[in-house]
Design an enzyme around this catalytic site. Sequence first.
Site, PDB file in Angstrom:
ATOM      1  N   ASN A   1       0.855  -1.195   0.000  1.00 58.29           N
ATOM      2  CA  ASN A   1       0.000   0.000   0.000  1.00 58.29           C
ATOM      3  C   ASN A   1       0.886   1.238   0.000  1.00 58.29           C
ATOM      4  OD1 ASN A   1       0.569   0.822   2.843  1.00 58.29           O
ATOM      5  ND2 ASN A   1      -0.302  -1.209   3.219  1.00 58.29           N
TER       6      ASN A   1
ATOM      7  N   LYS B   1     -10.779  -4.659  19.524  1.00 60.53           N
ATOM      8  CA  LYS B   1      -9.338  -4.915  19.691  1.00 60.53           C
ATOM      9  C   LYS B   1      -8.823  -4.453  21.053  1.00 60.53           C
ATOM     10  CE  LYS B   1      -8.843  -4.690  14.712  1.00 60.53           C
ATOM     11  NZ  LYS B   1      -7.989  -4.468  13.566  1.00 60.53           N
TER      12      LYS B   1
ATOM     13  N   LYS C   1     -13.575  -0.741  16.218  1.00 55.06           N
ATOM     14  CA  LYS C   1     -12.214  -1.295  16.389  1.00 55.06           C
ATOM     15  C   LYS C   1     -11.754  -1.176  17.840  1.00 55.06           C
ATOM     16  CE  LYS C   1     -10.474  -1.025  11.720  1.00 55.06           C
ATOM     17  NZ  LYS C   1     -10.223  -0.073  10.662  1.00 55.06           N
TER      18      LYS C   1
ATOM     19  N   LYS D   1       9.480 -16.326 -11.150  1.00 52.60           N
ATOM     20  CA  LYS D   1       8.620 -15.266 -11.661  1.00 52.60           C
ATOM     21  C   LYS D   1       7.446 -15.892 -12.435  1.00 52.60           C
ATOM     22  CE  LYS D   1       8.608 -11.299 -14.662  1.00 52.60           C
ATOM     23  NZ  LYS D   1       9.210 -10.720 -15.846  1.00 52.60           N
TER      24      LYS D   1
ATOM     25  N   ASP E   1      -3.955  -6.875   5.092  1.00 53.90           N
ATOM     26  CA  ASP E   1      -4.951  -7.789   5.658  1.00 53.90           C
ATOM     27  C   ASP E   1      -4.913  -9.142   4.942  1.00 53.90           C
ATOM     28  OD1 ASP E   1      -6.072  -6.079   7.601  1.00 53.90           O
ATOM     29  OD2 ASP E   1      -7.087  -4.958   6.008  1.00 53.90           O
TER      30      ASP E   1
ATOM     31  N   PHE F   1      -4.632   2.691  14.948  1.00 55.81           N
ATOM     32  CA  PHE F   1      -4.984   3.652  13.901  1.00 55.81           C
ATOM     33  C   PHE F   1      -6.105   3.030  13.077  1.00 55.81           C
ATOM     34  CE2 PHE F   1      -2.184   7.365  13.094  1.00 55.81           C
ATOM     35  CZ  PHE F   1      -1.407   7.275  14.245  1.00 55.81           C
TER      36      PHE F   1
HETATM   37  O1  PMT Z   1       2.707   6.041   6.638  1.00 54.05           O
HETATM   38  P1  PMT Z   1       2.081   7.339   6.182  1.00 54.05           P
HETATM   39  O2  PMT Z   1       2.266   7.584   4.706  1.00 54.05           O
HETATM   40  O3  PMT Z   1       2.505   8.502   7.025  1.00 54.05           O
HETATM   41  O4  PMT Z   1       0.490   7.195   6.356  1.00 54.05           O
HETATM   42  C1  PMT Z   1      -0.076   7.133   7.627  1.00 54.05           C
HETATM   43  C2  PMT Z   1      -1.175   6.049   7.691  1.00 54.05           C
HETATM   44  C3  PMT Z   1      -2.329   6.442   6.794  1.00 54.05           C
HETATM   45  C4  PMT Z   1      -0.622   4.687   7.261  1.00 54.05           C
HETATM   46  C5  PMT Z   1      -1.609   5.986   9.203  1.00 54.05           C
HETATM   47  O5  PMT Z   1      -2.095   7.253   9.572  1.00 54.05           O
HETATM   48  C6  PMT Z   1      -2.700   4.948   9.408  1.00 54.05           C
HETATM   49  O6  PMT Z   1      -3.867   5.189   9.290  1.00 54.05           O
HETATM   50  N1  PMT Z   1      -2.270   3.690   9.746  1.00 54.05           N
HETATM   51  C7  PMT Z   1      -3.176   2.533   9.858  1.00 54.05           C
HETATM   52  C8  PMT Z   1      -3.531   2.051   8.498  1.00 54.05           C
HETATM   53  C9  PMT Z   1      -4.359   0.779   8.512  1.00 54.05           C
HETATM   54  O7  PMT Z   1      -3.847  -0.253   8.187  1.00 54.05           O
HETATM   55  O8  PMT Z   1      -5.559   0.923   8.995  1.00 54.05           O
HETATM   56  P2  PMT Z   1      -6.583  -0.327   9.180  1.00 54.05           P
HETATM   57  O9  PMT Z   1      -7.865   0.335   9.478  1.00 54.05           O
HETATM   58  O10 PMT Z   1      -6.499  -1.262   8.029  1.00 54.05           O
HETATM   59  O11 PMT Z   1      -6.002  -1.066  10.455  1.00 54.05           O
HETATM   60  C10 PMT Z   1      -6.428  -0.754  11.775  1.00 54.05           C
HETATM   61  C11 PMT Z   1      -5.321  -1.002  12.764  1.00 54.05           C
HETATM   62  O12 PMT Z   1      -5.021  -2.401  12.797  1.00 54.05           O
HETATM   63  C12 PMT Z   1      -4.036  -0.287  12.496  1.00 54.05           C
HETATM   64  O13 PMT Z   1      -3.510   0.160  13.749  1.00 54.05           O
HETATM   65  C13 PMT Z   1      -3.139  -1.375  11.909  1.00 54.05           C
HETATM   66  O14 PMT Z   1      -1.749  -1.152  12.235  1.00 54.05           O
HETATM   67  C14 PMT Z   1      -3.661  -2.624  12.583  1.00 54.05           C
HETATM   68  N2  PMT Z   1      -3.555  -3.862  11.791  1.00 54.05           N
HETATM   69  C15 PMT Z   1      -4.184  -3.997  10.586  1.00 54.05           C
HETATM   70  C16 PMT Z   1      -4.105  -5.189   9.898  1.00 54.05           C
HETATM   71  C17 PMT Z   1      -3.371  -6.254  10.447  1.00 54.05           C
HETATM   72  N3  PMT Z   1      -3.255  -7.403   9.794  1.00 54.05           N
HETATM   73  N4  PMT Z   1      -2.754  -6.105  11.618  1.00 54.05           N
HETATM   74  C18 PMT Z   1      -2.845  -4.934  12.309  1.00 54.05           C
HETATM   75  O15 PMT Z   1      -2.279  -4.808  13.403  1.00 54.05           O
END
Ligand code: PMT
Length: 404
Positions: free
Chosen positions: A208, A339, A335, A287, A277, A321
């Site tokens: 991403n 979590k 969330k 490849k 995810d 986040f």
């Molecule tokens: O890195 P930058 O360019 O500065 O951008 C910042 C950002 C947009 C990446 C940051 O501000 C942000 O939003 N990070 C979380 C992005 C994300 O994956 O969001 P989510 O809604 O998919 O995940 C929710 C939370 O679960 C996040 O804290 C993530 O770290 C966590 N997660 C998600 C998937 C996974 N398999 N394991 C996790 O721990």
Amino acid sequence: MLREKTIVLGVTGGIAAYKAAELVRLLVKQGAAVHVIMTRAATEFVTPLTFQTLSANPVHTELFSLVEEQDIGHISLADRADLFIVAPATANLIGKIAAGIADDLLSTTIMATKSPVLLAPAMNTNMYLNPIYRENEEKLRRHGYLFAGPVSGQLACGWEGEGKLQDPAIILEEAICALSPKDLGGEQVLVTAGPTREELDPVRYLSNHSSGKMGYAIAVAARRRGACVTLVTGPVCLDEPHGVETIRVVSASEMREAVLGRFEASTIVVKAAAVADYRPETRAGNKIKKSVGNMVLNLARTHDILAEIGRHKTSQFIVGFAAETEDLAGNAVKKIAEKKLDMIVANDVTREGAGFAVDTNIVKLISRDGRVEDLPLMAKESLADIILDRVVEMKNQGRRPASG
Ligand code: PMT
């Protein structure tokens, strides 16, 4: 960062004196008012005019200059300093401070100041290793003097080893650190940042747009505020933050291993990483060749690291986040509960200036008790401090983090 701060910069006589000019430029760029004091020997290496031009302030060299005494005076400079930096600091100057000698403008002003003093030594390796110098440095550290460097490298005298002036950008970082509140002292902060990459074959991956800027800003801010910080980062183009233990990972499974391994020892966890995810169900050894028709990819779920640490949490304060494109608050609140988070930073990544790969963000901070704080567009550095302010407030209010 240094707006409204007065910094007195002492420059002593060494070949590294020219690098102090860059330090003045960096300090001024951060908004500091910089006043330079040069020893007589320093003026043999760089002219006062250089520092005067860069600082836009008169440069002080003489202890008994009537004009300077009328205008400012060494005691006045000592009193006005929020921070005193000496870069480069010679063995001679450090020896003088340690012995309580005040025989020129710089050593007299240092003796008279009550501000923190940050010394950036630069000298020949043998001088640096000399037991008398070592004792002087130890003594000054005991008295609360701060040190930045020196580092190892090729020295002007031809020797290779310790004694080289620390990089001006890192001296600046240590200056900001010296002026930051230490409200996270004693905390072990674990931060995740950046994207993960899930490999499809030896040359392709799913990922991403995360640049790591948000997470890195949090790691830097936490370190400045006195925390011991570990940063687990996916692949990004940012420099490792100074003074932060940085662990580089690539995939979600590597990030999980790094986070779980450090979770128990952490007191605060901030998960800013954009973790995949899904990953390709299988990784091809070679490849993948193109064929005529379309191709269907089978994806498998990765582990949700945040949910997993939520299940294992004891007393850790966890900040998640949420990068959302719809129903920002609703999804974020869900969330928090699912979590077991203490706070969530919800960014609507569809808004201009928010989310991925920009220097700014626009977020809502939602705490476990349902309080919502709507924050305007701001630099990720400023947001990092606000997030940490709220963590400190919630911890101080004795709001017990939800147990697992
Ligand atoms: O890195 P930058 O360019 O500065 O951008 C910042 C950002 C947009 C990446 C940051 O501000 C942000 O939003 N990070 C979380 C992005 C994300 O994956 O969001 P989510 O809604 O998919 O995940 C929710 C939370 O679960 C996040 O804290 C993530 O770290 C966590 N997660 C998600 C998937 C996974 N398999 N394991 C996790 O721990």
